[in-house]
Design a protein around this motif. Sequence first.
Motif, short mmCIF file in Angstrom:
data_model
loop_
_atom_site.label_atom_id
_atom_site.label_comp_id
_atom_site.label_asym_id
_atom_site.label_seq_id
_atom_site.Cartn_x
_atom_site.Cartn_y
_atom_site.Cartn_z
N ILE A 183 -22.16 -31.03 25.30
CA ILE A 183 -22.56 -30.74 23.92
C ILE A 183 -21.43 -30.03 23.18
CG2 ILE A 183 -24.15 -29.38 22.49
CD1 ILE A 183 -26.27 -29.87 24.69
N LEU A 216 -28.33 -34.59 26.00
CA LEU A 216 -29.68 -34.19 25.56
C LEU A 216 -30.77 -35.03 26.20
CD1 LEU A 216 -28.94 -33.63 21.76
CD2 LEU A 216 -29.17 -31.91 23.53
N THR A 221 -21.14 -38.93 19.75
CA THR A 221 -22.57 -39.17 19.67
C THR A 221 -23.12 -39.64 21.01
OG1 THR A 221 -22.32 -39.76 17.34
CG2 THR A 221 -24.37 -40.43 18.42
N ARG A 222 -22.38 -40.51 21.67
CA ARG A 222 -22.78 -40.98 23.00
C ARG A 222 -22.86 -39.82 23.99
NH1 ARG A 222 -24.82 -44.80 26.68
NH2 ARG A 222 -23.63 -44.67 28.61
N LEU A 269 -23.20 -36.63 23.31
CA LEU A 269 -24.30 -35.74 22.91
C LEU A 269 -25.63 -36.31 23.37
CD1 LEU A 269 -24.66 -33.07 21.36
CD2 LEU A 269 -25.01 -34.43 19.29
N TRP A 270 -25.80 -37.62 23.22
CA TRP A 270 -27.04 -38.29 23.60
C TRP A 270 -27.29 -38.16 25.10
CZ3 TRP A 270 -31.27 -40.26 21.40
CH2 TRP A 270 -32.08 -41.12 22.16
N THR A 271 -26.25 -38.38 25.91
CA THR A 271 -26.43 -38.29 27.37
C THR A 271 -26.71 -36.85 27.80
OG1 THR A 271 -24.04 -38.02 27.73
CG2 THR A 271 -24.92 -40.26 27.81
#
Length: 265
Positions: free
Chosen positions: A110, A265, A258-259, A261-263
């Motif tokens: 993050i 979260l 973004t990728r 951050l997505w993984t």
Amino acid sequence: MLTIIALYLGLGAVAGVLAGLLGIGGGLVIVPLLVFAFTWQGLPPEHLMHLALGTSLASIIFTAVSSFMAHHKRGAVRWEVVGRITPGALIGTLAGTFLAAALSTAFLKIFFALFLYFVTWQMLSGRKPQPGRELPGTAGMLGVGGGIGVFSSLVGIGGGTLSVPFMLWCNIGLHQAIGTSAAIGFPIAVAGTIGYLLNGWQVTELPAWSLGYIYLPALAGIVAASVFTAPWGVRLAHSLPVAKLKKVFAILLLAVATRMLWTAL
């Protein structure tokens, strides 16, 4: 093992070209590439970011030397600035590795993703700080070096994203700021490598061929390839529309952030 070495040679080649072409720090490219490669390779997820950060800083030791020597030959390194900021950078970077070792991979992902968002904004806006003052005194330089060191160890970079704007703000010219930043990146990389090596030394779940949090196959491949491909990137920079390429790359960084951050979260 040959497949793994080939993978990291490829990553190093890409990182070297992009670094030379766009003038970006190696860690900015290497860390996310290593995260994706380590995930594909099936390395322990709880140590994935620590391995990426440690390996990135170890690779910067080699690239920083060739970089600051080239700048030094052009008289673009302010060695008195390097000497004043290095003590704080060494302390901050080493302390930052101990902080990173206590943080989870998810948190570090993050943090790195937010850093990429900042770099993306910086590249798309093209904003540079206006010169406003002179370099601070000894205590100020110690604090600045410490802050740059801590941040660099948490994102696996040589510190140029922070040190160049700082020097521009202190009325140091752009070329000297870049050259001096390259020289500052060397002690940051050395301290970061030592810190990640020490913090990972007793960790038993790390893959074979790891030296603490430094994954040697990745380090060897990245260094071997990037040393040869970075000059290609520099030559391309003189024949391609770099300003437009930076905007395209910024959008790519946005997708990578973004990728990640997505993984996380």
